[in-house]
Design an enzyme around this catalytic site. Structure first.
Site, PDB file in Angstrom:
ATOM      1  N   GLU A   1       0.882  -1.175   0.000  1.00  0.00           N
ATOM      2  CA  GLU A   1       0.000   0.000   0.000  1.00  0.00           C
ATOM      3  C   GLU A   1       0.916   1.220   0.000  1.00  0.00           C
ATOM      4  OE1 GLU A   1      -2.734   0.314   3.297  1.00  0.00           O
ATOM      5  OE2 GLU A   1      -3.545   2.192   2.503  1.00  0.00           O
TER       6      GLU A   1
ATOM      7  N   ARG B   1       5.295 -12.841   9.711  1.00  0.00           N
ATOM      8  CA  ARG B   1       5.892 -11.514   9.549  1.00  0.00           C
ATOM      9  C   ARG B   1       7.259 -11.485  10.201  1.00  0.00           C
ATOM     10  NH1 ARG B   1       2.026  -7.463   8.359  1.00  0.00           N
ATOM     11  NH2 ARG B   1       3.108  -5.530   8.846  1.00  0.00           N
TER      12      ARG B   1
ATOM     13  N   LYS C   1       4.610   0.787   9.045  1.00  0.00           N
ATOM     14  CA  LYS C   1       4.628   2.106   8.400  1.00  0.00           C
ATOM     15  C   LYS C   1       3.895   3.140   9.235  1.00  0.00           C
ATOM     16  CE  LYS C   1       3.216   0.165   4.635  1.00  0.00           C
ATOM     17  NZ  LYS C   1       2.570  -0.106   3.363  1.00  0.00           N
TER      18      LYS C   1
HETATM   19  P1  ATP Z   1       2.795  -1.961   7.713  1.00  0.00           P
HETATM   20  O1  ATP Z   1       2.059  -2.415   8.923  1.00  0.00           O
HETATM   21  O2  ATP Z   1       4.210  -1.705   7.941  1.00  0.00           O
HETATM   22  O3  ATP Z   1       2.113  -0.847   6.987  1.00  0.00           O
HETATM   23  P2  ATP Z   1       1.576  -3.666   5.861  1.00  0.00           P
HETATM   24  O4  ATP Z   1       1.473  -5.130   5.898  1.00  0.00           O
HETATM   25  O5  ATP Z   1       0.345  -2.897   6.102  1.00  0.00           O
HETATM   26  O6  ATP Z   1       2.757  -3.229   6.773  1.00  0.00           O
HETATM   27  P3  ATP Z   1       1.684  -3.446   3.052  1.00  0.00           P
HETATM   28  O7  ATP Z   1       2.116  -2.304   2.223  1.00  0.00           O
HETATM   29  O8  ATP Z   1       0.266  -3.817   3.049  1.00  0.00           O
HETATM   30  O9  ATP Z   1       2.183  -3.153   4.514  1.00  0.00           O
HETATM   31  O10 ATP Z   1       2.599  -4.714   2.768  1.00  0.00           O
HETATM   32  C1  ATP Z   1       2.928  -5.248   1.530  1.00  0.00           C
HETATM   33  C2  ATP Z   1       3.340  -6.660   1.735  1.00  0.00           C
HETATM   34  O11 ATP Z   1       4.461  -6.729   2.629  1.00  0.00           O
HETATM   35  C3  ATP Z   1       2.239  -7.485   2.366  1.00  0.00           C
HETATM   36  O12 ATP Z   1       2.096  -8.676   1.637  1.00  0.00           O
HETATM   37  C4  ATP Z   1       2.702  -7.741   3.759  1.00  0.00           C
HETATM   38  O13 ATP Z   1       2.258  -8.972   4.208  1.00  0.00           O
HETATM   39  C5  ATP Z   1       4.227  -7.679   3.631  1.00  0.00           C
HETATM   40  N1  ATP Z   1       4.840  -7.272   4.895  1.00  0.00           N
HETATM   41  C6  ATP Z   1       4.681  -6.115   5.557  1.00  0.00           C
HETATM   42  N2  ATP Z   1       5.348  -6.110   6.708  1.00  0.00           N
HETATM   43  C7  ATP Z   1       5.990  -7.298   6.794  1.00  0.00           C
HETATM   44  C8  ATP Z   1       6.853  -7.915   7.742  1.00  0.00           C
HETATM   45  N3  ATP Z   1       7.199  -7.293   8.872  1.00  0.00           N
HETATM   46  N4  ATP Z   1       7.314  -9.150   7.480  1.00  0.00           N
HETATM   47  C9  ATP Z   1       6.978  -9.779   6.352  1.00  0.00           C
HETATM   48  N5  ATP Z   1       6.170  -9.271   5.422  1.00  0.00           N
HETATM   49  C10 ATP Z   1       5.665  -8.045   5.621  1.00  0.00           C
HETATM   50 MG    MG Z   2      -1.326  -2.806   4.947  1.00  0.00          MG
END
Ligand code: ATP
Ligand code: MG
Length: 563
Positions: free
Chosen positions: A39, A264, A274
């Site tokens: 995102e 994760r 983020k």
């Molecule tokens: P954040 O909470 O940091 O915003 P998010 O999962 O909302 O993380 P996205 O932009 O939706 O962020 O993530 C894109 C991809 O990265 C998703 O498939 C998510 O599962 C993966 N991802 C994000 N954070 C991690 C992590 N700490 N370990 C492994 N994969 C991750």
């Molecule tokens: Mg997300």
């Protein structure tokens, strides 16, 4: 090292085992097509690197494809700046996407599919507000109740949904919901929201839409449209999988991607979200997304991490089904390994102490030969200028040393790396404060490095720079962002912020050869660690070096004690 890491990875990657099985059974027509779906609401962090390595790495391993898809369904939090930063970071990590998409490319199709769901009697327009909807939803131990709007006729739903789309209602007035089962033990199946009203301008579709699809609805359809075979996502989506499947089953989509969840990445002393990183930024606790203290890819790059070190780290961590927390020392270990092999050596004095060599001629200067890498002669040599006045580290001298102190002290002799033995003959102090301001030494011309001199030995070898030739520099030392490493919970991270996570030393001297050091290039400062030229603040007149990592291998220690 690399081969070993890949080995570990192969054994622990349960996803590849699933894919091997799928290929054997000719599932998905024998194809592998993954996607990375960020995102664009912030910069990528090291957790995303794990997902990137997994998705792009899996596609590569199976000769498949991997798409980059921006999940841009929330115009309020998303920005073009983030889209560009994400693309840059993925490329820098060494990956490239086969196709680039935005979930907003599918707004039209997503709308048509929603209409189809209404026509199938599987979606309805609901007028409950957020609070009421929450009450009707129930809890884990209490079943939900049907919305009073659940039995609207298909015609009425079609008419209201169209009005939602046409902007006839205010924000939050109505939503479109799936009609599944309010009594399901899985809360995600209790008539989840598919569309909400948001009167916001979208970066790509501008003001065309005022209804936006929810992530859980958008995701399976985007995957199916793109022909994704294996939709890899993090563990928190496990409970969402029944809805993912419900959407595609109900729409009878010809493509059937399969969602697989993995753990994760969590790292000690590190905030990985983020949203939370944005909070740090907004509160002025860091200077930007690329502040070298941040765990973002762009900050790690600025800090001097190499793409390979991050990929190696993701490999070592492996892909597991259960959440765990990884010691940050492991990440540091990976970059240290890579830089040890590839970084040129050089000398820098961070806390200078002036040393005058009394028996060295006033105007003389010598250009001594120093190897750029002790184990790799291919990296060549450089000239180390030597002259009458040099700087050593303040910490390398003690007036009254304990027994095991092998550095300089009155009457003691040490070796200057790549140069001569010197002996301290006098200590000059500030008359008022009593502080040591200068040392007087003598040198022995016979002891020149490389001369084979072996008449006597010294225990200590110090790094140094020649005053006349050295460049003044700023050196920035970084600590971890969070303290109390025993606590893995980062929710209350604000109380755990390390107040001393950066130390800026502005009175350092580096050897002359650094004059040509390019921004972003990495070096080992002998006895100090690995440093890189800051990409933002460094100038020719005032070079700035960031410490990437110290020389000490804490992970080796950690892993030893864990054995
Ligand atoms: P954040 O909470 O940091 O915003 P998010 O999962 O909302 O993380 P996205 O932009 O939706 O962020 O993530 C894109 C991809 O990265 C998703 O498939 C998510 O599962 C993966 N991802 C994000 N954070 C991690 C992590 N700490 N370990 C492994 N994969 C991750
Ligand atoms: Mg997300």
């Amino acid at each position: 090292m690399s081969e070993k890491i890949n080995d570990i990875n192969e054994h622990s990657n349960f996803i590849h085992k699933i894919i091997d099985e799928d290929l054997k059974n000719e599932k998905h027509n024998g194809k592998v097509h993954t996607r990375f779906p960020p995102e664009p609401n912030g910069y990528l962090h090291i957790g995303h690197a794990k997902a990137i390595c997994l998705n792009f790495g899996t596609a590569k391993k199976y000769n498949g494809l991997c798409n980059l898809r921006f999940d841009d369904t929330n115009p309020i939090k998303e920005e073009v700046e983030y889209v560009e930063a994400i693309k840059r970071d993925i490329k820098w990590l060494g990956f490239d996407w086969d196709r680039l998409f935005f979930a907003s490319d599918y707004f039209e199709q997503l709308y048509d599919y929603a209409v189809k769901l209404i026509k199938l009697g599987k979606a309805f327009v609901c007028d409950l507000d957020v609070e009421e909807m929450r009450k009707y939803r129930g809890t884990l131990v209490e079943k939900g109740k049907d919305s009073p709007f659940r039995n609207r006729s298909i015609e009425e739903n079609l008419m209201l949904f169209e009005k939602m789309k046409n902007g006839e209602f205010e924000k939050g007035k109505r939503v479109l919901r799936a009609k599944i089962d309010m009594k399901s033990p899985n809360l995600n199946m209790r008539d989840p929201v598919l569309y909400r009203i948001l009167h916001a301008t979208h970066d790509r579709t501008r003001d065309k839409w005022c209804i936006y699809p929810m992530y859980d609805y958008t995701h399976p359809i985007s995957d199916a449209i793109e022909g994704i075979t294996h939709s890899l996502c993090s563990l928190e989506f496990e409970d969402h999988r029944p809805f993912y499947d419900w959407v595609l089953d109900t729409l009878e989509h010809k493509n059937r991607p399969q969602q697989i969840e993995f753990a994760r990445l969590n790292i000690t002393n590190t905030v990985l979200s983020k949203r939370k990183l944005l909070a740090l930024l907004e509160q002025g606790l860091v200077d930007g997304w690329d502040d070298p203290r941040m765990p973002t890819i762009s900050a790690l790059r600025r800090r001097g991490y190499t793409p390979k070190s991050i990929r190696d780290f993701c490999d070592i961590v492996g892909v597991a089904k259960n959440n765990s927390i990884v010691d940050i020392a492991m990440l540091e270990y990976c970059v240290r390994e890579d830089l040890d092999r590839n970084a040129k050596r050089g000398m820098a004095v961070l806390k200078p102490l002036r040393v005058v060599i009394e028996n060295y001629p006033e105007d003389k200067e010598e250009f001594l030969v120093a190897e750029n890498h002790p184990k790799n002669p291919k990296m060549g040599t450089r000239e180390m200028p030597f002259s009458k006045v040099i700087y050593i580290e303040q910490d390398d001298f003690l007036e009254d040393p304990p027994k095991k102190f092998f550095r300089l002290a009155p009457g003691r002799e040490v070796r200057l790396k790549h140069a001569y033995f010197i002996e301290c003959v006098d200590v000059i102090k500030d008359e008022q404060t009593g502080q040591i301001i200068e040392l007087r030494c003598t040198y022995d011309p016979e002891t020149k490095s490389g001369s084979g001199f072996n008449k006597r030995k010294v225990k200590g070898t110090l790094h140094w720079v020649s005053e006349k030739h050295a460049l003044k520099a700023e050196v920035r030392l970084y600590g971890h962002m969070l303290v109390n490493e025993s606590e893995s919970n980062t929710d209350d991270f604000k109380n755990r912020i390390n107040q001393h996570s950066v130390k800026k030393l502005s009175n350092c001297f580096v050897e002359q050869s650094f004059i040509d050091a390019e921004r972003g290039s990495s070096f080992q400062f002998l006895r100090h660690g690995y440093f890189c030229v800051d990409t933002i603040d460094s100038t020719k007149e005032k070079p700035v070096f960031n410490r990437t990592v110290s020389l000490r291998d804490t992970w080796a220690k950690v892993s030893k004690t864990n054995k």
